[in-house]
Design an enzyme around this catalytic site. Structure first.
Site, PDB file in Angstrom:
ATOM      1  N   LYS A 132      40.136  46.896  31.466  1.00  0.00           N
ATOM      2  CA  LYS A 132      39.993  45.514  32.182  1.00  0.00           C
ATOM      3  C   LYS A 132      39.117  44.557  31.545  1.00  0.00           C
ATOM      4  CE  LYS A 132      42.209  46.053  36.676  1.00  0.00           C
ATOM      5  NZ  LYS A 132      42.228  46.823  37.846  1.00  0.00           N
ATOM      6  N   LYS A 213      52.386  51.610  33.204  1.00  0.00           N
ATOM      7  CA  LYS A 213      52.294  51.674  34.608  1.00  0.00           C
ATOM      8  C   LYS A 213      52.856  50.462  35.462  1.00  0.00           C
ATOM      9  CE  LYS A 213      48.849  51.167  36.872  1.00  0.00           C
ATOM     10  NZ  LYS A 213      47.288  50.801  37.473  1.00  0.00           N
ATOM     11  N   LYS A 216      50.634  45.007  39.427  1.00  0.00           N
ATOM     12  CA  LYS A 216      50.628  43.809  39.959  1.00  0.00           C
ATOM     13  C   LYS A 216      50.229  42.555  38.859  1.00  0.00           C
ATOM     14  CE  LYS A 216      48.284  45.187  44.187  1.00  0.00           C
ATOM     15  NZ  LYS A 216      46.986  45.317  44.425  1.00  0.00           N
TER      16      LYS A 216
HETATM   17  P1  TYM Z   1      45.303  49.220  43.786  1.00  0.00           P
HETATM   18  O1  TYM Z   1      45.244  48.205  44.764  1.00  0.00           O
HETATM   19  O2  TYM Z   1      45.486  48.951  42.592  1.00  0.00           O
HETATM   20  O3  TYM Z   1      46.472  50.166  44.393  1.00  0.00           O
HETATM   21  C1  TYM Z   1      46.626  50.733  45.653  1.00  0.00           C
HETATM   22  C2  TYM Z   1      47.312  52.277  45.458  1.00  0.00           C
HETATM   23  O4  TYM Z   1      48.670  52.063  44.892  1.00  0.00           O
HETATM   24  C3  TYM Z   1      48.554  53.052  43.963  1.00  0.00           C
HETATM   25  N1  TYM Z   1      49.401  52.513  42.743  1.00  0.00           N
HETATM   26  C4  TYM Z   1      50.355  53.259  42.120  1.00  0.00           C
HETATM   27  N2  TYM Z   1      51.208  54.586  42.633  1.00  0.00           N
HETATM   28  C5  TYM Z   1      52.121  54.792  41.650  1.00  0.00           C
HETATM   29  N3  TYM Z   1      52.673  54.099  40.619  1.00  0.00           N
HETATM   30  C6  TYM Z   1      52.134  52.673  40.396  1.00  0.00           C
HETATM   31  N4  TYM Z   1      52.512  52.068  39.459  1.00  0.00           N
HETATM   32  C7  TYM Z   1      50.922  52.303  41.069  1.00  0.00           C
HETATM   33  N5  TYM Z   1      50.083  51.101  40.943  1.00  0.00           N
HETATM   34  C8  TYM Z   1      49.096  51.389  42.062  1.00  0.00           C
HETATM   35  C9  TYM Z   1      47.209  53.196  43.626  1.00  0.00           C
HETATM   36  O5  TYM Z   1      47.042  54.623  42.727  1.00  0.00           O
HETATM   37  C10 TYM Z   1      46.620  53.155  44.737  1.00  0.00           C
HETATM   38  O6  TYM Z   1      46.708  54.417  45.440  1.00  0.00           O
HETATM   39  N6  TYM Z   1      40.839  51.242  43.272  1.00  0.00           N
HETATM   40  C11 TYM Z   1      41.875  51.083  44.127  1.00  0.00           C
HETATM   41  C12 TYM Z   1      41.737  50.529  45.587  1.00  0.00           C
HETATM   42  C13 TYM Z   1      40.395  51.329  46.010  1.00  0.00           C
HETATM   43  C14 TYM Z   1      40.518  52.875  46.928  1.00  0.00           C
HETATM   44  C15 TYM Z   1      38.953  53.155  47.406  1.00  0.00           C
HETATM   45  C16 TYM Z   1      41.433  53.729  46.911  1.00  0.00           C
HETATM   46  C17 TYM Z   1      39.155  50.890  46.579  1.00  0.00           C
HETATM   47  N7  TYM Z   1      38.365  51.912  47.028  1.00  0.00           N
HETATM   48  C18 TYM Z   1      38.826  54.156  47.982  1.00  0.00           C
HETATM   49  C19 TYM Z   1      41.221  55.060  47.351  1.00  0.00           C
HETATM   50  C20 TYM Z   1      40.037  55.016  47.716  1.00  0.00           C
HETATM   51  C21 TYM Z   1      42.876  50.025  43.477  1.00  0.00           C
HETATM   52  O7  TYM Z   1      42.766  49.536  42.615  1.00  0.00           O
HETATM   53  O8  TYM Z   1      44.110  50.397  44.233  1.00  0.00           O
END
Ligand code: TYM
Length: 348
Positions: A132, A213, A216
């Site tokens: 990032k 991957k 968004k």
């Molecule tokens: P975020 O918002 O990017 O994604 C949310 C969840 O979706 C999963 N994910 C995917 N799973 C499979 N294939 C993909 N292409 C894919 N893209 C996203 C992510 O693994 C996630 O589970 N840092 C985290 C948010 C967060 C969080 C936390 C998660 C903040 N605090 C505490 C768990 C525990 C994030 O950016 O998720």
């Protein structure tokens, strides 16, 4: 899903509560949720929710790390959209808690305390930070500290298990390391959580490029990259039918390309059929049939979610009441853990 007329009461969710493991997870309210978010995180939460105590969070503070692109009104609207998406996907508010991170101030407080025990080198190694930060003229401190806030989210609820997609592994390992380091310095205070990733759907790849991957940010620029959770069925079908496979036109077992593996993984995550069984069925069959089956399965899965989402987005009172009840419940846990942490470190 029926229209709830009043807010269901929540089952007890206290540190002293019974034997169920407590799950914590979060989703950022940035951009549109896609099939990867749904299959890697939200669907597995729904599948396991009654076997666990659940704390599901819309992590709005995490959405501020690139301040140049923050639109305050949009951020608030996105938070509601994610809450509605959780509910529409089948999160049961009578059993699971859904809240917005910034509504519990202890997240930011714990993050500061954890910042003070986290070696800089640990943060520097985070692959998401590197990717990032790459190419940006200005990199905010928040981008580097992002995983410490994530650790605070998790550790604030005495979490046993963190159900996430594969891309979050390194951050959950860091949360464990931070808990161990805090406990080493100040005595046994924080619970180190375990990671849980689904067997299928843990890493959904881009449909237009199965070597990256599904994300968004890419989806905002490339219309054939992802299927959005709110995507019109005809468009979703079109995107899947266009998915990159390989130069051949039929499936040869053992020679599967990343695009074919991705489609089979999506089908497996949606239907529950194992990838091996799907691969066996497709031996010698054309990719067109596989894509059509994936498209049918995805559209059938998302259609009821979309209908419920549209209904919920028009029911502000209901969303607010779910958030109010959940926030009050999780606040009790957060306050209890923070009292323990402040006591251990000698502040407050
Ligand atoms: P975020 O918002 O990017 O994604 C949310 C969840 O979706 C999963 N994910 C995917 N799973 C499979 N294939 C993909 N292409 C894919 N893209 C996203 C992510 O693994 C996630 O589970 N840092 C985290 C948010 C967060 C969080 C936390 C998660 C903040 N605090 C505490 C768990 C525990 C994030 O950016 O998720």
């Amino acid at each position: 899903m029926s229209t709830p007329s009043s807010v269901p009461s929540l089952s007890p969710l206290t540190p002293a509560a019974p034997s169920k493991l407590r799950a914590f997870s979060g989703v950022q309210p940035t951009g549109k949720l896609h099939l990867g978010n749904y299959l890697g995180a939200i669907k597995p939460w729904v599948q396991h929710q009654h076997a666990r105590e659940n704390v599901f969070c819309v992590v709005d503070l995490h959405a501020l790390t690139i301040p140049e692109v923050v639109n305050p009104a949009q951020l608030r609207a996105n938070c509601r959209g994610v809450v509605a998406a959780f509910l529409a996907s089948g999160i049961d508010p009578a059993h699971s808690n859904i809240f917005i991170q910034s509504h519990i101030r202890e997240h930011a407080e714990l993050q500061w305390l954890l910042n003070c025990v986290t070696p800089l080198g640990w943060l520097d190694r985070m692959t998401q930070f590197k990717s990032k930060a790459e190419g940006r003229e200005t990199v905010g401190a928040g981008l580097l500290n992002y995983p410490v806030l994530q650790a605070a989210d998790i550790l604030l609820y005495d979490t046993d298990v963190v159900p996430v997609g594969d891309d979050q592994k390194q951050h959950i390992e860091l949360a464990r390391d931070i808990a161990f380091r805090f406990n080493h310095l100040f005595g046994e205070t924080l619970k180190a959580p375990a990671l849980s990733v689904p067997l299928a759907g843990a890493r959904v790849m881009g449909l237009d490029d199965p070597t990256v991957k599904m994300s968004k940010s890419i989806a905002e620029q490339r219309p054939n990259h992802a299927v959005g959770l709110d995507q019109d069925p005809a468009k979703a079908r079109k995107v899947i039918m266009k998915a990159v496979t390989d130069t051949g036109c039929e499936y040869a077992p053992g020679l599967a390309s990343p695009g074919v593996v991705n489609l089979m993984g999506i089908l497996s995550a949606v239907t529950g059929e194992s990838v091996d069984s799907i691969a066996e069925r497709y031996a010698g069959r054309g990719y067109g049939y596989l894509k059509a089956e994936v498209a049918d399965a995805v559209v059938a899965e998302l259609t009821p979610v979309q209908a419920e989402y549209a209904r919920l987005m028009n029911d502000h009172g209901y969303l607010d009441s779910i958030l109010n009840t959940s926030t009050a419940r999780v606040r009790e846990i957060a306050e209890g853990v923070m009292r323990r942490v402040r006591g251990a470190i000698g502040v407050g």
